[in-house]
Structures are given as C-alpha cells and as structure tokens.
Motif scaffolding. Structure first.
Motif, mmCIF file in Angstrom:
data_model
loop_
_atom_site.group_PDB
_atom_site.id
_atom_site.type_symbol
_atom_site.label_atom_id
_atom_site.label_comp_id
_atom_site.label_asym_id
_atom_site.label_seq_id
_atom_site.Cartn_x
_atom_site.Cartn_y
_atom_site.Cartn_z
ATOM 1 N N GLY A 95 -68.519 44.865 -5.508
ATOM 2 C CA GLY A 95 -69.301 44.199 -4.481
ATOM 3 C C GLY A 95 -69.329 42.684 -4.579
ATOM 4 O O GLY A 95 -70.080 42.034 -3.843
ATOM 5 N N ALA A 98 -68.458 40.950 -1.291
ATOM 6 C CA ALA A 98 -69.527 41.129 -0.314
ATOM 7 C C ALA A 98 -70.755 40.289 -0.651
ATOM 8 O O ALA A 98 -71.626 40.111 0.203
ATOM 9 C CB ALA A 98 -69.907 42.605 -0.219
ATOM 10 N N LEU A 131 -62.859 42.918 4.123
ATOM 11 C CA LEU A 131 -64.005 42.100 3.728
ATOM 12 C C LEU A 131 -64.311 41.067 4.804
ATOM 13 O O LEU A 131 -65.464 40.919 5.233
ATOM 14 C CB LEU A 131 -63.732 41.402 2.393
ATOM 15 C CG LEU A 131 -64.788 40.392 1.953
ATOM 16 C CD1 LEU A 131 -66.082 41.098 1.573
ATOM 17 C CD2 LEU A 131 -64.267 39.546 0.798
ATOM 18 N N ARG A 134 -65.747 42.593 7.955
ATOM 19 C CA ARG A 134 -67.124 43.039 7.714
ATOM 20 C C ARG A 134 -68.133 41.919 7.972
ATOM 21 O O ARG A 134 -69.262 42.179 8.406
ATOM 22 C CB ARG A 134 -67.243 43.546 6.277
ATOM 23 C CG ARG A 134 -68.612 44.004 5.898
ATOM 24 C CD ARG A 134 -68.606 44.568 4.493
ATOM 25 N NE ARG A 134 -69.951 44.801 4.029
ATOM 26 C CZ ARG A 134 -70.265 45.110 2.786
ATOM 27 N NH1 ARG A 134 -69.312 45.242 1.877
ATOM 28 N NH2 ARG A 134 -71.516 45.290 2.439
#
Length: 163
Positions: A95, A98, A131, A134
C-alpha cells in the motif's frame, strides 16, 4: 504508516530503492545509478522549486518515495509537473504507492500545481497505471519505442491528473 516530507537523511534509503529499479527494470530509463551527490542535488532542486518530495515508512524505515519535478523548463509550464513514485522491493504490495500518490497530489495542489503528468514505461506490469488511475489520472497518450534499455525498445504511457 507515515507519509512525510523527505529529508536529506532519507536520501541513502531513497538512493538504494532507486538503484534497484535502475539496475533491474525499465521503470526508469536511467542507465547509471545516481550517486549520493546527485541525489542531494535532485532533492535540493525539488525543494528550491517548492515542489513536494515525500517518503512513506514501514517499521521506521523508508519504504517508498515520491516527488514532483518540473515538466518542462519553459515558464509557461510552471504549473505542470511530472510525478515519480518508487517503492522498495520489500514493500511492494503493502500500500505504499496508495499512501504516497494522494499525499503528493494534495501537496502539489497546495503549491499551485494544476497538472501532473505521469510517464510510465510500458513494461507489461500494469501496477503503476492502475495506481495512477485509482487517484484520478486519465490516459493522455502513448509514445512508441522511445526508450532503449536492457536490450529492448520500450513505449511509455502518458497519464494526466488535473487539480
């Protein structure tokens, strides 16, 4: 999990992460690993441009970093930047990306950035494209066979985010 501004003390860890990608992948088209002096120069240039450079940590160690650099030198491009996001091999899938990318976008917007361009090597691994999508990047184009590394020609995917 912590995202914070990168400091000079983080540069050895950042250099190590990047060295892995220079040596083993086409995620960067850089062919030679930058030395510590070069990383200090890059960090200082990003700070002088008042652009964000952040790291994320896992267990107290730098696990990834991201920064924005000017897209082009001409003054008309001053509100457009290119992002870079790299995660330590040991932290892939945890993660980090993110965490880094939305923090980078928030900080970019806060300093007046209007457009962020992602130039992503089309290596067959879609993680970076996913990514960026997103967090609101849209496809902006493809440049064919523009990089040559590890005995092959590589396309780049261009993506764009607007503040």
């Amino acid at each position: 999990m912590t995202v914070r501004p990168a400091s000079v003390d983080d540069l050895p860890a950042i250099a190590d992460i990047y060295a892995h990608y220079v040596a083993t992948s086409v995620a960067t088209f850089e062919l030679d690993v930058p030395d510590r002096d070069e990383w200090q120069r890059r960090h200082a240039a990003i700070a002088a441009a008042r652009l964000p450079f952040v790291v994320t940590e896992r267990d107290g160690a730098v696990a990834g970093y991201a920064y924005c650099a000017p897209w082009k030198a001409r003054p008309a491009y001053r509100a457009t930047v290119e992002d870079s996001v790299y995660v330590a091999p040991s932290a892939v899938g945890t993660g980090c990306g993110a965490e880094l990318l939305p923090a980078l976008l928030d900080m970019s917007r806060a300093v007046g950035v209007r457009q962020v361009i992602a130039v992503i090597a089309d290596s067959g691994d879609e993680a970076s494209v996913r990514l960026h999508r997103r967090f609101g990047f849209r496809d902006a184009g493809r440049l064919e066979r523009v990089g040559y590394k590890h005995d092959r020609w590589i396309d780049t995917v261009l993506m764009q985010w607007s503040a």
